[in-house]
Design an enzyme around this catalytic site. Structure first.
Site, short mmCIF file in Angstrom:
data_model
loop_
_atom_site.label_atom_id
_atom_site.label_comp_id
_atom_site.label_asym_id
_atom_site.label_seq_id
_atom_site.Cartn_x
_atom_site.Cartn_y
_atom_site.Cartn_z
N THR A 74 0.83 -1.21 0.00
CA THR A 74 0.00 0.00 0.00
C THR A 74 0.86 1.26 0.00
OG1 THR A 74 -0.13 -0.12 2.40
CG2 THR A 74 -1.97 -1.06 1.17
N LYS A 104 19.83 -0.64 6.12
CA LYS A 104 19.70 -1.42 4.87
C LYS A 104 20.90 -2.35 4.70
CE LYS A 104 16.48 1.44 2.26
NZ LYS A 104 16.17 2.26 1.09
N1 LIG Z 1 14.97 6.86 -3.85
C1 LIG Z 1 14.02 7.61 -3.33
O1 LIG Z 1 13.81 8.79 -3.70
C2 LIG Z 1 13.17 7.03 -2.26
C3 LIG Z 1 12.12 7.80 -1.74
C4 LIG Z 1 11.27 7.23 -0.79
C5 LIG Z 1 11.48 5.92 -0.37
N2 LIG Z 1 12.52 5.20 -0.87
C6 LIG Z 1 12.75 3.81 -0.43
O2 LIG Z 1 11.71 3.01 -1.01
C7 LIG Z 1 11.30 2.01 -0.08
C8 LIG Z 1 9.76 2.08 0.10
O3 LIG Z 1 9.47 3.33 0.71
P1 LIG Z 1 8.02 4.02 0.56
O4 LIG Z 1 8.22 5.47 0.88
O5 LIG Z 1 7.42 3.62 -0.74
O6 LIG Z 1 7.23 3.30 1.75
P2 LIG Z 1 5.87 3.83 2.46
O7 LIG Z 1 5.09 4.64 1.49
O8 LIG Z 1 6.23 4.42 3.79
O9 LIG Z 1 5.06 2.46 2.69
C9 LIG Z 1 5.30 1.64 3.78
C10 LIG Z 1 4.52 0.35 3.59
O10 LIG Z 1 4.89 -0.57 4.64
C11 LIG Z 1 3.69 -1.06 5.22
N3 LIG Z 1 3.93 -1.41 6.63
C12 LIG Z 1 4.22 -0.57 7.65
N4 LIG Z 1 4.37 -1.26 8.81
C13 LIG Z 1 4.18 -2.58 8.50
C14 LIG Z 1 4.18 -3.77 9.25
N5 LIG Z 1 4.42 -3.78 10.57
N6 LIG Z 1 3.90 -4.95 8.63
C15 LIG Z 1 3.64 -4.97 7.27
N7 LIG Z 1 3.63 -3.85 6.50
C16 LIG Z 1 3.88 -2.68 7.11
C17 LIG Z 1 2.69 0.07 5.07
O11 LIG Z 1 1.39 -0.46 5.22
P3 LIG Z 1 0.14 0.36 5.81
O12 LIG Z 1 -0.65 0.80 4.61
O13 LIG Z 1 -0.58 -0.66 6.64
O14 LIG Z 1 0.69 1.51 6.62
C18 LIG Z 1 3.01 0.52 3.65
O15 LIG Z 1 2.41 -0.34 2.72
C19 LIG Z 1 12.11 2.21 1.20
O16 LIG Z 1 13.21 1.33 1.20
C20 LIG Z 1 12.61 3.64 1.08
O17 LIG Z 1 13.87 3.85 1.73
C21 LIG Z 1 13.36 5.73 -1.81
#
Ligand SMILES: NC(=O)c1ccc[n+]([C@@H]2O[C@H](COP(=O)([O-])OP(=O)(O)OC[C@H]3O[C@@H](n4cnc5c(N)ncnc54)[C@H](OP(=O)(O)O)[C@@H]3O)[C@@H](O)[C@H]2O)c1
Length: 264
Positions: free
Chosen positions: A15, A137
């Protein structure tokens, strides 16, 4: 490829900002797709709409689960061949639970941990990014290696959703109108990547034997731009010249240091 040859893909974090694209792309490519979600009937209309959009593909099964509930995670993993983690920054350390569950289940052909940023083993990020992201990480990488689980690390540059709304201005949600704030001299190049494209390469890499125990770097050359070049593109589109305010590197580091100290 026949449908029966498609890997069954489990997405943990489906999500999220990136994860929703991974779920959609996995289903679009015909993989039986499982999304482990904490709440299968959310009251938040946007989240409910997202889950419905997954189900409307006809290829996504929602499984209720949580990284804190080992039984739910192991049961979900046993239904899959490939596991993607797209959990957010705050959940990165808890992926040790996911690695332990993958080891316990014993059936996973490939694990793609939540990377999608800088190379954790080579990044020279300053605090707090170093402790929050790169060190954690890197620790997950070591846990995956120790567990002997085949992996692929997918590294992307700067997500469109974070880098482009402010046209490279950190934390800004809208393009600059008269004045652009540039950290440093604005010459360093950054790779800007569309989350949907990251998802597409991630799903393809998971099924590619050449990507086993390797790192995939997503770096489209045409999307590799300095802040100065990005602003010049905006000026070309709007026909309006921007005033540029440069914040020197030592002032940026001082601001980060102050923000960290204020938050503790
Ligand atoms: N390169 C870049 O510019 C950039 C930018 C942002 C992120 N990233 C990286 O991309 C990756 C994904 O980040 P994102 O920002 O897309 O993530 P995000 O939007 O914060 O999403 C987090 C996800 O984890 C789920 N979650 C949270 N706690 C959990 C638990 N206890 N058990 C199971 N699921 C759980 C959440 O579910 P709910 O819906 O239930 O909350 C949500 O689906 C990370 O490694 C981040 O470092 C990179």
């Amino acid at each position: 490829m026949a449908a029966e040859e498609k890997s069954r893909i489990l997405v943990v974090g489906g999500t999220g900002c990136l994860g929703r694209h991974v779920v959609a792309e996995s289903a679009r490519l015909g993989h039986p797709t499982l999304a482990l979600v904490r709440d299968t009937a959310p009251s938040d209309p946007a989240k409910a709409h997202l889950l419905k959009s997954f189900q409307d593909t006809g290829g996504v099964t929602l499984l209720k689960g949580n990284l804190d509930d080992n039984g739910s995670v192991v049961s979900a993993i046993r239904l899959a061949d490939v596991v993607f983690s797209t959990v957010g920054v705050r959940q990165i350390p808890y992926q040790t639970k996911l690695v332990a569950a993958i080891k316990e289940a014993g059936n996973v052909k490939r694990f793609l941990p939540s990377e999608f940023g800088l190379d954790a083993d080579r990044s020279e990020a300053v605090e707090p990014t170093r402790s929050m992201i790169t060190v954690t990480k890197a620790a997950i990488r070591r846990a995956v290696e120790a567990a002997g689980v085949p992996y692929t690390h997918v590294l992307a540059g700067y997500f469109f959703c974070y880098g482009l709304p402010g046209v490279g201005q950190v934390l800004a949600q809208a393009p600059p109108v008269d004045t652009a704030v540039i950290l440093g001299d604005g010459v360093a190049r950054v790779v800007f990547v569309d989350e949907a494209n990251i998802a597409a390469y991630t799903v393809l890499a998971a099924g590619d034997p050449r990507a086993e125990n390797k790192t995939l770097h997503i770096r489209p050359p045409a999307n590799t731009l300095s802040h100065n070049e990005l602003l010049a593109l905006l000026e070309g589109k709007t026909g309006r010249a921007l005033e540029r305010v440069h914040v020197p590197e030592d002032a940026v580091l001082k601001q980060i240091h102050l923000a960290v100290n204020e938050s503790v």
